[in-house]
Design an enzyme around this catalytic site. Structure first.
Site, PDB file in Angstrom:
ATOM      1  N   TYR A 251       0.802  -1.226   0.000  1.00 27.63           N
ATOM      2  CA  TYR A 251       0.000   0.000   0.000  1.00 27.63           C
ATOM      3  C   TYR A 251       0.837   1.279   0.000  1.00 27.63           C
ATOM      4  O   TYR A 251       0.268   2.373  -0.088  1.00 27.63           O
ATOM      5  CB  TYR A 251      -0.940   0.005   1.214  1.00 27.63           C
TER       6      TYR A 251
ATOM      7  N   LYS B 149       3.075 -14.967   5.141  1.00 24.62           N
ATOM      8  CA  LYS B 149       3.413 -15.930   4.091  1.00 24.62           C
ATOM      9  C   LYS B 149       4.934 -16.042   4.041  1.00 24.62           C
ATOM     10  O   LYS B 149       5.571 -15.841   2.999  1.00 24.62           O
ATOM     11  CB  LYS B 149       2.817 -15.448   2.752  1.00 24.62           C
TER      12      LYS B 149
ATOM     13  N   ASP C  17      -2.808 -18.367   3.290  1.00 23.79           N
ATOM     14  CA  ASP C  17      -3.709 -19.252   2.536  1.00 23.79           C
ATOM     15  C   ASP C  17      -4.433 -20.210   3.481  1.00 23.79           C
ATOM     16  O   ASP C  17      -5.648 -20.421   3.382  1.00 23.79           O
ATOM     17  CB  ASP C  17      -2.948 -20.001   1.428  1.00 23.79           C
TER      18      ASP C  17
ATOM     19  N   ASP D 190      -6.641  -6.885   4.312  1.00 20.84           N
ATOM     20  CA  ASP D 190      -7.698  -6.393   3.423  1.00 20.84           C
ATOM     21  C   ASP D 190      -8.546  -7.559   2.926  1.00 20.84           C
ATOM     22  O   ASP D 190      -9.779  -7.545   3.016  1.00 20.84           O
ATOM     23  CB  ASP D 190      -7.060  -5.647   2.242  1.00 20.84           C
TER      24      ASP D 190
ATOM     25  N   ASP E 297     -12.669  -9.106   4.397  1.00 20.66           N
ATOM     26  CA  ASP E 297     -13.880  -9.297   3.575  1.00 20.66           C
ATOM     27  C   ASP E 297     -14.399 -10.725   3.745  1.00 20.66           C
ATOM     28  O   ASP E 297     -15.596 -10.969   3.905  1.00 20.66           O
ATOM     29  CB  ASP E 297     -13.577  -9.063   2.079  1.00 20.66           C
TER      30      ASP E 297
HETATM   31  C1  IPM Z   1     -10.548  -1.395   2.661  1.00 24.77           C
HETATM   32  C2  IPM Z   1     -10.600  -1.054   1.215  1.00 24.77           C
HETATM   33  C3  IPM Z   1      -9.379  -0.231   0.854  1.00 24.77           C
HETATM   34  C4  IPM Z   1      -8.148  -1.079   1.141  1.00 24.77           C
HETATM   35  C5  IPM Z   1      -9.320   0.265  -0.586  1.00 24.77           C
HETATM   36  C6  IPM Z   1     -10.622   0.850  -1.013  1.00 24.77           C
HETATM   37  C7  IPM Z   1      -8.173   1.225  -0.792  1.00 24.77           C
HETATM   38  O1  IPM Z   1     -10.703  -2.197   0.435  1.00 24.77           O
HETATM   39  O2  IPM Z   1     -10.567  -0.478   3.486  1.00 24.77           O
HETATM   40  O3  IPM Z   1     -10.500  -2.584   3.002  1.00 24.77           O
HETATM   41  O4  IPM Z   1      -7.731  -1.858   0.300  1.00 24.77           O
HETATM   42  O5  IPM Z   1      -7.617  -0.932   2.213  1.00 24.77           O
HETATM   43 MN    MN Z   2     -11.008  -3.985   1.588  1.00 22.70          MN
END
Ligand code: IPM
Ligand code: MN
Length: 325
Positions: A123, A168, A198, A222, A226
């Site tokens: 990042y 990893k 993984d 990240d 999710d």
């Molecule tokens: C998050 C988002 C951001 C990230 C993106 C939108 C830059 O996906 O906050 O998880 O990857 O950190």
């Molecule tokens: Mn994200």
């Protein structure tokens, strides 16, 4: 002195979920006597079209002046807003709690908190192209690892269980091994284990209850957050807090969801629970808890958006939760 809160509604469903959350924030602040000075700034795709920059100078100035930023999701320009804010104010720990909500169908039972390093890794934006070869730098520093590991330590001490370091290091034998080793040292004395990313993805679906505090690097965090949010019942419910030494930003984990924007069906709970995290950061755990209880009550009473089986709108859910408070 009031807390200076800068609200960035963002793109897509952002303005809707933020509006819903603002009902809750204002109700909670007035009921519990939290003095907030709320300002609003435009940033993101819409700002980019209007001003030629996703983070216009006015937004930047207001963000500089604010104690805390409360932000909706940003569209395509998210990196230029979200990552910029994280880096500019050194919000080095991204706290993402993942927990089932009563009455929300889930893949599995889960109750953990991700402590995601938030300003390093790929990042940092060091990408290069040399002809037909492209390179991205993954940057991990000792300082950056120690400070985020200390945050994981704090959560582990609060929760009294284990920290799992996710990496990893079998492939990134310098960079990820360094993260693991420095984190391990910083967490000495606690119950700590480690897992390849993984395998962690698999375990989060197979046996999510084994996780308590998960400490990981920016990109793995990240992706895994999710995944974990979906295990808990959906990304529309997942809050987050980007924490630094003096400033913070709170935002839902989900994106702008342009496909459902303007329809009034986006779930505001992720954003409302992010507001709860904001009050907790302000030292008002009582307010945070009141918001969480009100969220649970709204679900129990069937005041829900369609993603979790209801027929109410984003704003109706926000107003109902505010009314409970
Ligand atoms: C998050 C988002 C951001 C990230 C993106 C939108 C830059 O996906 O906050 O998880 O990857 O950190
Ligand atoms: Mn994200």
């Amino acid at each position: 002195m009031p807390y200076k809160v800068l609200v960035i509604p963002g793109d897509g469903v952002g303005p809707e979920v933020v509006e819903a959350a603002l009902y809750v924030i204002k109700a909670a602040a007035s009921k519990y006597g939290v003095d907030l000075e709320i300002k609003t700034a435009e940033a993101g795709d819409a700002a980019l079209r209007k001003y030629g920059t996703a983070m216009p100078p006015e937004a930047l100035k207001l963000a500089d002046e604010a104690d805390v930023i409360f932000k909706g999701p940003i569209g395509e320009s998210a990196y230029d807003v979200t990552s910029l804010i994280r880096m500019r104010y050194l919000l080095y720990a991204n706290i993402r709690p993942v927990k089932n909500l009563p009455g929300v169908p889930a893949v599995k039972e889960i109750d953990c908190v991700f402590v995601r390093e938030n300003v390093e890794d790929v990042y940092v934006g060091a990408e290069y192209r040399v002809g037909d070869v492209t390179i991205a730098l993954k940057v991990i520093t000792e300082k950056g690892t120690r400070r985020v590991a200390r945050v994981a330590r704090k959560y582990a001490e609060m929760r009294g269980r284990r920290v799992t370091i996710v990496h990893k290091a079998n492939v990134l034998r310098v960079v990820d091994a360094f993260f693991r080793d420095v984190a391990m040292e910083e967490l000495r004395g606690l119950e700590v284990d480690q897992m390849y990313v993984d395998a962690a993805a698999m375990e989060l679906v197979r046996n999510p209850k084994r996780f308590d505090v998960v400490l990981t690097t920016n990109q793995y965090g990240d992706i895994l957050t999710d995944l974990a949010a979906q295990v808990a019942g959906g990304i529309g419910l997942a809050p987050s807090g980007n924490i630094g030494d003096s400033k913070a930003m709170f935002e839902p984990v989900h994106g702008a969801a342009f496909d459902i924007a303007g329809k009034g069906i986006a779930n505001p709970i992720a954003t409302i629970l992010s507001a709860a995290m904001m009050f907790e950061w302000m030292g008002r755990k009582d307010v945070a808890n009141a918001i969480r209880v009100a969220v649970e009550k709204s679900i129990e009473k069937g005041i829900k958006t369609p993603d979790i089986g209801g027929d109410k709108s984003t704003i109706e859910v926000g107003k109902f939760i505010a009314s409970i408070i």
